[in-house]
Design a protein around this motif. Structure first.
Motif: not given
Length: 236
Positions: A83-84, A87-88, A90-91, A179, A183-185, A188
């Motif tokens: 999950k981490a 988020h990375k 998608c950023a 992804i 939409d990271a959330q 995840a």
């Protein structure tokens, strides 16, 4: 030679030729693999450090019985890392090329193009490892690969069921779609649900099911060795 023995024994464990709880001696291994005692012992102690086997006082070695508490903890850690990583990813300013590659694999134009058997197992492990690697954190990637290695014997049981193979394609596709939309959330959350299903299935694993998987594997290997027609196997 020690590396060769190590890889052969690890493969025996992953392919259910050696089952959790099976006992064996250094002499047995040496004779089967045509290796002297020193490389055999070196390989066994390496496997012991990694948690696959244990030495028994005056009675040889044993494949370590499944520790379901530890397996649960490894799944929890794996979910946290993946999950981490999402988020990375998608950023990042640009989508990593591997995301397009994974999308092509997990969203084929027709169901007939889907992988089967050991191929889909390998692709599934690569999917999760590639996602973490795409985040660009080398230590996260290393730790995740070690966890994946430890869970391989359990995860492969998930692919003895046709419904789980089909579900894996659908779940991976949803993760990748989120992804690619950034939409990271959602990605995840989809990944969390996807892995929790496998984690829940672990609780249903019994030694009887592992023995059945081992029997199927022996049948497959016999067919491959003889070139005979593979018998039809009942679905789980």
């Amino acid at each position: 030679m020690a590396d060769r023995v190590y890889e052969a024994l690890k493969d025996d464990i992953f392919e259910f030729r050696l089952l959790p709880g099976d006992k064996f001696s250094e002499g047995d291994v040496g004779m089967r693999l045509d290796a002297s005692r020193t490389p055999v012992r070196e390989a066994l102690y390496r496997l012991r450090r990694e948690g696959y086997v244990e030495v028994l006082f005056r009675s040889g070695w044993r494949v370590k019985p499944l520790d379901f508490k530890q397996i649960e903890e490894l799944y929890d850690l794996r979910i946290t890392l993946e999950k981490a990583a999402i988020h990375k990813i998608c950023a990042l300013p640009e989508e990593p090329p591997v995301i397009r590659t994974l999308t092509a694999i997990w969203t084929p134009d027709h169901p007939s193009e889907r992988a089967v058997g050991s191929t889909v197992r390998a692709l599934d492990e690569s999917f999760h490892c590639d996602l973490v690697a795409a985040a660009g954190n080398r230590e996260m990637t290393r730790i995740h690969r070690e966890i994946s290695d430890r869970l391989r014997i359990i995860r492969r049981l998930d692919f003895t069921r046709n419904d789980r193979v089909e579900a894996t394609y659908e779940e991976h596709a949803r993760i990748l779609d989120a992804i690619r939309r950034g939409d990271a959330q959602t990605a995840a959350d989809e990944l969390d649900r996807h892995i929790r299903i496998s984690q829940q299935a672990v609780k249903e694993i019994t030694m009887e099911r592992i023995r059945e998987a081992a029997q199927r594997q022996r049948q497959v290997e016999t067919v491959a060795a003889t070139g005979a027609e593979q018998p039809e196997m009942p679905a789980d």
